[in-house]
Motif scaffolding. Structure first.
Motif, PDB file in Angstrom:
ATOM      1  N   GLN A 143      44.891  35.950  48.285  1.00 30.94           N
ATOM      2  CA  GLN A 143      45.183  34.613  48.784  1.00 30.94           C
ATOM      3  C   GLN A 143      45.746  33.676  47.717  1.00 30.94           C
ATOM      4  OE1 GLN A 143      41.905  32.934  51.135  1.00 30.94           O
ATOM      5  NE2 GLN A 143      41.333  34.988  51.797  1.00 30.94           N
ATOM      6  N   SER A 144      45.318  33.857  46.474  1.00 35.31           N
ATOM      7  CA  SER A 144      45.786  32.970  45.401  1.00 35.31           C
ATOM      8  C   SER A 144      47.029  33.497  44.704  1.00 35.31           C
ATOM      9  CB  SER A 144      44.682  32.786  44.353  1.00 35.31           C
ATOM     10  OG  SER A 144      44.470  33.993  43.630  1.00 35.31           O
ATOM     11  N   HIS A 145      47.299  34.804  44.859  1.00 34.74           N
ATOM     12  CA  HIS A 145      48.409  35.470  44.188  1.00 34.74           C
ATOM     13  C   HIS A 145      48.281  35.411  42.666  1.00 34.74           C
ATOM     14  CE1 HIS A 145      50.302  35.761  48.117  1.00 34.74           C
ATOM     15  NE2 HIS A 145      50.148  34.466  48.272  1.00 34.74           N
ATOM     16  N   CYS A 146      47.054  35.189  42.184  1.00 28.95           N
ATOM     17  CA  CYS A 146      46.818  35.154  40.741  1.00 28.95           C
ATOM     18  C   CYS A 146      46.531  36.565  40.232  1.00 28.95           C
ATOM     19  CB  CYS A 146      45.629  34.246  40.413  1.00 28.95           C
ATOM     20  SG  CYS A 146      45.957  32.493  40.711  1.00 28.95           S
ATOM     21  N   GLN A 147      46.869  36.795  38.994  1.00 25.43           N
ATOM     22  CA  GLN A 147      46.592  38.083  38.354  1.00 25.43           C
ATOM     23  C   GLN A 147      45.458  37.974  37.341  1.00 25.43           C
ATOM     24  OE1 GLN A 147      50.642  39.051  36.984  1.00 25.43           O
ATOM     25  NE2 GLN A 147      50.699  40.630  38.566  1.00 25.43           N
ATOM     26  N   ALA A 148      44.805  36.803  37.347  1.00 25.25           N
ATOM     27  CA  ALA A 148      43.648  36.591  36.476  1.00 25.25           C
ATOM     28  C   ALA A 148      42.587  35.847  37.263  1.00 25.25           C
ATOM     29  CB  ALA A 148      44.046  35.798  35.238  1.00 25.25           C
ATOM     30  N   ILE A 149      41.331  36.239  37.077  1.00 22.38           N
ATOM     31  CA  ILE A 149      40.223  35.550  37.728  1.00 22.38           C
ATOM     32  C   ILE A 149      39.150  35.231  36.698  1.00 22.38           C
ATOM     33  CG2 ILE A 149      40.587  36.585  40.001  1.00 22.38           C
ATOM     34  CD1 ILE A 149      38.324  38.562  39.378  1.00 22.38           C
ATOM     35  N   MET A 150      38.361  34.210  36.997  1.00 21.88           N
ATOM     36  CA  MET A 150      37.241  33.832  36.145  1.00 21.88           C
ATOM     37  C   MET A 150      35.951  33.969  36.943  1.00 21.88           C
ATOM     38  SD  MET A 150      36.574  30.287  33.996  1.00 21.88           S
ATOM     39  CE  MET A 150      37.570  30.759  32.567  1.00 21.88           C
ATOM     40  N   LEU A 151      34.977  34.681  36.368  1.00 17.82           N
ATOM     41  CA  LEU A 151      33.703  34.922  37.035  1.00 17.82           C
ATOM     42  C   LEU A 151      32.618  34.037  36.441  1.00 17.82           C
ATOM     43  CD1 LEU A 151      33.751  38.841  37.122  1.00 17.82           C
ATOM     44  CD2 LEU A 151      34.536  37.255  38.898  1.00 17.82           C
ATOM     45  N   GLY A 152      31.836  33.392  37.310  1.00 20.63           N
ATOM     46  CA  GLY A 152      30.727  32.558  36.875  1.00 20.63           C
ATOM     47  C   GLY A 152      29.436  32.982  37.537  1.00 20.63           C
ATOM     48  N   ARG A 153      29.078  32.301  38.627  1.00 27.10           N
ATOM     49  CA  ARG A 153      27.823  32.610  39.311  1.00 27.10           C
ATOM     50  C   ARG A 153      27.784  34.058  39.801  1.00 27.10           C
ATOM     51  NH1 ARG A 153      27.257  29.010  44.087  1.00 27.10           N
ATOM     52  NH2 ARG A 153      29.519  29.282  44.148  1.00 27.10           N
ATOM     53  N   GLY A 154      28.944  34.616  40.155  1.00 26.49           N
ATOM     54  CA  GLY A 154      28.991  35.984  40.660  1.00 26.49           C
ATOM     55  C   GLY A 154      28.528  37.009  39.640  1.00 26.49           C
ATOM     56  N   ILE A 155      28.914  36.815  38.370  1.00 29.51           N
ATOM     57  CA  ILE A 155      28.533  37.792  37.359  1.00 29.51           C
ATOM     58  C   ILE A 155      27.097  37.576  36.896  1.00 29.51           C
ATOM     59  CG2 ILE A 155      29.253  36.598  35.246  1.00 29.51           C
ATOM     60  CD1 ILE A 155      30.577  39.316  34.414  1.00 29.51           C
ATOM     61  N   LEU A 156      26.536  36.422  37.196  1.00 26.98           N
ATOM     62  CA  LEU A 156      25.108  36.227  36.961  1.00 26.98           C
ATOM     63  C   LEU A 156      24.299  36.892  38.072  1.00 26.98           C
ATOM     64  CD1 LEU A 156      25.074  32.518  35.769  1.00 26.98           C
ATOM     65  CD2 LEU A 156      24.701  34.548  34.372  1.00 26.98           C
ATOM     66  N   ALA A 157      24.873  36.979  39.265  1.00 19.90           N
ATOM     67  CA  ALA A 157      24.193  37.624  40.391  1.00 19.90           C
ATOM     68  C   ALA A 157      24.281  39.148  40.312  1.00 19.90           C
ATOM     69  CB  ALA A 157      24.786  37.137  41.713  1.00 19.90           C
ATOM     70  N   ILE A 158      25.399  39.659  39.785  1.00 18.62           N
ATOM     71  CA  ILE A 158      25.579  41.105  39.550  1.00 18.62           C
ATOM     72  C   ILE A 158      26.115  41.233  38.126  1.00 18.62           C
ATOM     73  CG2 ILE A 158      26.510  43.274  40.397  1.00 18.62           C
ATOM     74  CD1 ILE A 158      27.233  41.915  42.974  1.00 18.62           C
ATOM     75  N   PRO A 159      25.281  41.543  37.149  1.00 20.83           N
ATOM     76  CA  PRO A 159      25.675  41.424  35.741  1.00 20.83           C
ATOM     77  C   PRO A 159      26.857  42.267  35.286  1.00 20.83           C
ATOM     78  CG  PRO A 159      23.286  41.469  35.930  1.00 20.83           C
ATOM     79  CD  PRO A 159      23.834  41.811  37.289  1.00 20.83           C
ATOM     80  N   ASN A 160      27.215  43.321  36.009  1.00 19.36           N
ATOM     81  CA  ASN A 160      28.393  44.104  35.613  1.00 19.36           C
ATOM     82  C   ASN A 160      29.539  43.955  36.608  1.00 19.36           C
ATOM     83  OD1 ASN A 160      27.070  45.628  37.640  1.00 19.36           O
ATOM     84  ND2 ASN A 160      27.990  47.532  36.903  1.00 19.36           N
TER      85      ASN A 160
END
Length: 336
Positions: free
Chosen positions: A222-239
């Motif tokens: 949806q964003s057509h971005c090739q880079a993402i930043m993880l915050g709360r998601g990587i705290l919920a699933i650490p890997n």
């Protein structure tokens, strides 16, 4: 690499109150991420002492990288362009990989002091801050800005993003909600991030509500971005980053408890330890509030440690709990 995803970079977001230097090291030891951003360094009325930067970014003692070799970018929060520039210069001199400017934090205490997302009301001020910080930072050190889609609505999102680009930032991270949206899941809008990307020539990083591989796929589509930043998601699933990159299964609960125990056993800066004696317990409880969204056992563990305060109490409790835990990975199929 997960060839089903047209993704080039995954970044670790700043998470105030939980994602400190120890957590950055723990997460970068089990994930491949391009760089991390620190909790914010609050810039108010002066050029800050070196100890402030070292406290929030202990990686400065090690050439600005975690022990795993992941670069770390100091994040600045403030509203005075010249002071932001002066403190950016200090951070770079101390070894920061780059500078990130906070123009998106929606916390009441932050916007109440006219910082973070409050800047979204004034694109010209965002431009001035970005411009002066960029001028103060050597050309080979990146400057990034993190924004939301707006204050109350999205009507100025292009103007805000353009202010960042015109100010000379090397890249922009866009959280796909307005300040008023807070963290409401149903308000996430990755498509508008895509609209911003169409209007900029600098790289755009998509952020917000990425809690699974499926969500990462949807965000990228949806964003057509090739880079993402993880915050709360990587705290919920650490890997989570390596799940997205390599189709890894989610970290087992047993291994997640190991992370918590390692964190509990970590040593604090002497000054911080004196001023915040319950630092470890508060942050472990905060991390568990994210983990319980993924691991049912996290709720039980949180209940067991809820009244604990000291570091030694927390270590003892986690060691006792770990001795009773069997390895569980029942969520693998769901999170593929």
């Amino acid at each position: 690499m997960n060839h089903n995803l047209p993704i080039k970079r995954i970044l670790l977001a700043p998470m105030e109150g939980v994602l400190d230097g120890v957590v950055r090291q723990l997460l970068t030891s089990i994930n491949e991420v391009e760089y991390c951003v620190t909790e914010f360094v609050r810039v108010t009325q002066q050029r800050l002492p070196h100890k402030t930067f070292y406290r929030l970014c202990p990686e400065l003692y090690y050439q600005g990288k975690t022990a795993s070799g992941t670069p770390v970018r100091v994040q600045l929060l403030g509203q005075h362009p010249q002071l932001m520039a002066e403190n950016a210069s200090t951070a770079i001199a101390l070894g920061s990989y780059g500078i990130d400017i906070n123009a998106g934090c929606p916390a009441k205490t932050v916007v109440g002091s006219e910082g973070g997302a409050y800047l979204l009301k004034d694109p010209e001020l965002i431009y001035q801050i970005t411009k002066q910080v960029r001028s103060a930072v050597p050309a080979d050190k990146p400057v990034s800005v993190k924004i939301r889609l707006g204050w109350q609505d999205k009507s100025q999102c292009i103007e805000i993003a353009d202010a960042v680009a015109q100010g000379g930032a090397d890249e922009i991270t866009v959280h796909g909600r307005t300040k008023e949206d807070g963290y409401n899941a149903d308000k996430i809008d990755w498509q508008t991030i895509g609209l911003i990307k169409q209007n900029l020539t600098i790289p755009v990083i998509a952020n917000g509500e990425i809690f699974s591989v499926l969500a990462a796929k949807q965000c990228i589509a949806q964003s057509h971005c090739q880079a993402i930043m993880l915050g709360r998601g990587i705290l919920a699933i650490p890997n989570l980053a390596n799940m997205i990159r390599y189709n890894h299964p989610p970290l087992s609960w047993n291994n997640t408890v190991d992370l918590l125990l390692t964190y509990a056993q970590s040593q604090l800066d002497h000054e911080l330890a004196k001023s915040k004696p319950f630092y470890h317990s508060a942050r472990i409880k905060q991390w568990l509030t994210y983990l319980k969204a993924t691991y049912p056992d996290a709720m039980y563990l949180l209940q067991q440690i809820r009244t604990l305060k000291t570091q030694s109490e927390m270590i003892n409790a986690l060691q006792a709990y770990k001795s009773t835990v069997t390895d569980k990975n029942a969520l693998t199929e769901y999170y593929k």
